[in-house]
Design an enzyme around this catalytic site. Sequence first.
Site, mmCIF file in Angstrom:
data_model
loop_
_atom_site.group_PDB
_atom_site.id
_atom_site.type_symbol
_atom_site.label_atom_id
_atom_site.label_comp_id
_atom_site.label_asym_id
_atom_site.label_seq_id
_atom_site.Cartn_x
_atom_site.Cartn_y
_atom_site.Cartn_z
ATOM 1 N N ARG A 164 -7.524 -3.500 9.410
ATOM 2 C CA ARG A 164 -6.551 -4.389 10.059
ATOM 3 C C ARG A 164 -7.123 -5.083 11.297
ATOM 4 O O ARG A 164 -6.751 -6.217 11.593
ATOM 5 C CB ARG A 164 -5.271 -3.626 10.390
ATOM 6 C CG ARG A 164 -4.602 -3.062 9.150
ATOM 7 C CD ARG A 164 -3.124 -2.831 9.310
ATOM 8 N NE ARG A 164 -2.615 -1.975 8.243
ATOM 9 C CZ ARG A 164 -2.341 -2.380 6.995
ATOM 10 N NH1 ARG A 164 -2.495 -3.634 6.663
ATOM 11 N NH2 ARG A 164 -1.897 -1.532 6.085
ATOM 12 N N LYS B 268 0.836 -1.213 0.000
ATOM 13 C CA LYS B 268 0.000 0.000 0.000
ATOM 14 C C LYS B 268 0.866 1.257 0.000
ATOM 15 O O LYS B 268 0.616 2.197 -0.768
ATOM 16 C CB LYS B 268 -0.922 -0.040 1.228
ATOM 17 C CG LYS B 268 -1.879 1.131 1.339
ATOM 18 C CD LYS B 268 -3.077 0.797 2.211
ATOM 19 C CE LYS B 268 -2.766 0.698 3.684
ATOM 20 N NZ LYS B 268 -2.491 1.997 4.325
ATOM 21 N N GLN C 234 4.694 9.060 7.638
ATOM 22 C CA GLN C 234 3.813 9.979 6.913
ATOM 23 C C GLN C 234 4.234 11.426 7.141
ATOM 24 O O GLN C 234 4.241 12.236 6.210
ATOM 25 C CB GLN C 234 2.358 9.759 7.331
ATOM 26 C CG GLN C 234 1.840 8.398 6.884
ATOM 27 C CD GLN C 234 0.414 8.137 7.304
ATOM 28 O OE1 GLN C 234 -0.208 8.958 7.986
ATOM 29 N NE2 GLN C 234 -0.118 6.992 6.915
ATOM 30 N N ARG D 40 2.753 5.975 -3.285
ATOM 31 C CA ARG D 40 3.891 6.801 -3.700
ATOM 32 C C ARG D 40 4.137 6.682 -5.202
ATOM 33 O O ARG D 40 4.568 7.642 -5.844
ATOM 34 C CB ARG D 40 5.133 6.385 -2.901
ATOM 35 C CG ARG D 40 5.075 6.873 -1.433
ATOM 36 C CD ARG D 40 6.043 6.099 -0.562
ATOM 37 N NE ARG D 40 6.177 6.609 0.795
ATOM 38 C CZ ARG D 40 5.342 6.343 1.810
ATOM 39 N NH1 ARG D 40 4.259 5.588 1.610
ATOM 40 N NH2 ARG D 40 5.556 6.842 3.019
ATOM 41 N N GLY E 15 -5.001 7.844 5.528
ATOM 42 C CA GLY E 15 -4.096 8.812 6.149
ATOM 43 C C GLY E 15 -2.872 9.051 5.288
ATOM 44 O O GLY E 15 -2.380 10.181 5.180
ATOM 45 N N ARG F 70 -8.810 12.087 12.353
ATOM 46 C CA ARG F 70 -7.385 11.780 12.593
ATOM 47 C C ARG F 70 -6.551 13.069 12.669
ATOM 48 O O ARG F 70 -6.867 14.068 12.016
ATOM 49 C CB ARG F 70 -6.870 10.825 11.505
ATOM 50 C CG ARG F 70 -7.555 9.468 11.652
ATOM 51 C CD ARG F 70 -7.019 8.439 10.711
ATOM 52 N NE ARG F 70 -5.636 8.087 11.019
ATOM 53 C CZ ARG F 70 -4.911 7.266 10.259
ATOM 54 N NH1 ARG F 70 -5.433 6.757 9.161
ATOM 55 N NH2 ARG F 70 -3.685 6.964 10.599
ATOM 56 N N ARG G 126 -6.505 1.442 17.814
ATOM 57 C CA ARG G 126 -6.328 -0.018 17.684
ATOM 58 C C ARG G 126 -6.075 -0.705 19.020
ATOM 59 O O ARG G 126 -6.314 -1.913 19.133
ATOM 60 C CB ARG G 126 -5.202 -0.327 16.682
ATOM 61 C CG ARG G 126 -5.648 -0.027 15.263
ATOM 62 C CD ARG G 126 -4.615 -0.407 14.224
ATOM 63 N NE ARG G 126 -5.210 -0.205 12.906
ATOM 64 C CZ ARG G 126 -4.522 0.015 11.797
ATOM 65 N NH1 ARG G 126 -3.193 0.058 11.836
ATOM 66 N NH2 ARG G 126 -5.142 0.176 10.639
ATOM 67 N N ASP H 100 1.986 -1.298 11.884
ATOM 68 C CA ASP H 100 0.660 -1.688 11.373
ATOM 69 C C ASP H 100 0.289 -3.130 11.726
ATOM 70 O O ASP H 100 -0.826 -3.577 11.431
ATOM 71 C CB ASP H 100 0.621 -1.528 9.846
ATOM 72 C CG ASP H 100 0.571 -0.061 9.442
ATOM 73 O OD1 ASP H 100 0.257 0.785 10.296
ATOM 74 O OD2 ASP H 100 0.851 0.233 8.272
HETATM 75 C C1 S3P Z 1 2.514 4.727 6.241
HETATM 76 C C2 S3P Z 1 3.033 5.077 7.462
HETATM 77 C C3 S3P Z 1 2.479 4.607 8.733
HETATM 78 C C4 S3P Z 1 1.529 3.425 8.564
HETATM 79 C C5 S3P Z 1 0.598 3.610 7.391
HETATM 80 C C6 S3P Z 1 1.360 3.814 6.101
HETATM 81 C C7 S3P Z 1 3.153 5.249 5.017
HETATM 82 O O1 S3P Z 1 1.762 5.653 9.341
HETATM 83 O O2 S3P Z 1 0.787 3.225 9.746
HETATM 84 O O3 S3P Z 1 -0.243 2.477 7.249
HETATM 85 O O4 S3P Z 1 2.872 4.738 3.919
HETATM 86 O O5 S3P Z 1 3.964 6.186 5.137
HETATM 87 P P1 S3P Z 1 2.480 6.703 10.347
HETATM 88 O O6 S3P Z 1 3.488 7.430 9.565
HETATM 89 O O7 S3P Z 1 1.369 7.597 10.824
HETATM 90 O O8 S3P Z 1 3.046 5.871 11.431
#
Ligand code: S3P
Length: 445
Positions: A396, A30, A178, A35, A103, A131, A355, A324
């Site tokens: 999840r 994912k 993120q 990206r 997110g 969020r 979670r 995750d």
């Molecule tokens: C992700 C970063 C993670 C992860 C999300 C995907 C990413 O989140 O939980 O499923 O693709 O950069 P956080 O950066 O909030 O930890």
Amino acid sequence: MSKTKGANNATFNLEPGGILTGTVQVPGDKSMSHRSIMFGGIADGVTEVEGFLEGEDCLRTLDAFSAMGVRIEHAAGGSVVIHGQGTGALKPAAKEIYLGNSGTGMRLMTGLLAGLNLPSTLTGDDSLSVRPMRRITEPLAQMGAKISTGDAGTPPLNIASGDPLTGIHYECPMASAQVKSAVLLAGLHASGTTSVSEPDVTRDHTERMLKGFGVDVQTGHLTASVKGGQALQGTSLQVPGDISSSAFFLVGAAMTPGSSLTLTNVGINPTRTGVIDILKLMGADIRIENERETGGEPVADLVVTGTQLMGIEVPEPLVSLAIDEFPAIFVAAASATGTTVVTGAEELRVKETDRIAVMADGLALLGVNIEATADGARIVGGPIQGGTVDSVGDHRTAMAFSMAALRSSGPITIHDCDNVNTSFPNYVGIAAGAGLRITASLSEG
Ligand code: S3P
């Protein structure tokens, strides 16, 4: 919290017992799929992607770039061709950009669009709408971005046009790929250098993939930086299977004596493999075979043989490398001998759901002795009963609860499972094929 709460929504029905056997190929990663669209969308020239995850989250990102004028061809089976024309060809979307449950889509696009000075409004479903977004809007504001949020620092996000951004050094207070990525992507189009340091190692797909698009990204143990003004060049990418989707099968097979399962073509980027390390500490029999590299990312087949797991204190340095996977790890702990303690995992409270709370509530309903703590949980392994639990619309938690049936004494019903489609299309078919006694039905609210 799912977008369809109260309407028809999938329920998972599990019969107890069974083992997992055979070979499973989980869908594409994912993080990398999001990206690939974002970077291909701003690159010069054509980007060809194979293995793209056709889950709802990544499709929202694809739609967003189409709405901003990028021509994208998408053939079933995960083949995507992105006709990038650099950043100049992007135009503001005619209406707000809806990013569903994602997110990653929202936080990374906000950084990118703020840097490109493309006014936009980004919205999401009920879960995404609560969020926290100040974690990205604050560093982006330091760079000069003008982004407004709802009162609680939540979506919708309105990105207004303004002056070009200025590079900063940002000390990220939480371990978040993120946030790191949002700042670096804004930095691509800022003046000077933008750098981010993080408190713990987080996934580095942004850094690796930008390098594949020809960008000079400097990386250290807990830092990454980019100079502004660099153009991306279109490229070819193979997206491997998502280790986070594999995690449900890793846990299910590892904790169920008699299981023998091979997961093929799984991404094993070392910033993502905490789940393998944690399960091995619990006594799991997991072999990594056929290691190779595709597109700057390590890939392998994972061979799992079932056994009785043991409880452990999860080492905190592994938490950000398995962030995750905790819903699944909680289920492994429930089936283990002895006590498992998770600490330093407060980020779990701000995922698609809280979670820690959702897993503690659900596992308690299945008779598991679990105590939620502010930053984790204490789980005493033992018998798992049948019962009815609520995923609260989190993909999840839904998939994690389903694996509990392999070790439960009675049937398990899981409500609100539609959002499994955000990351794992055809989960039920693939899981049933491996031996999970699962069917899906539609229920009224
Ligand atoms: C992700 C970063 C993670 C992860 C999300 C995907 C990413 O989140 O939980 O499923 O693709 O950069 P956080 O950066 O909030 O930890």
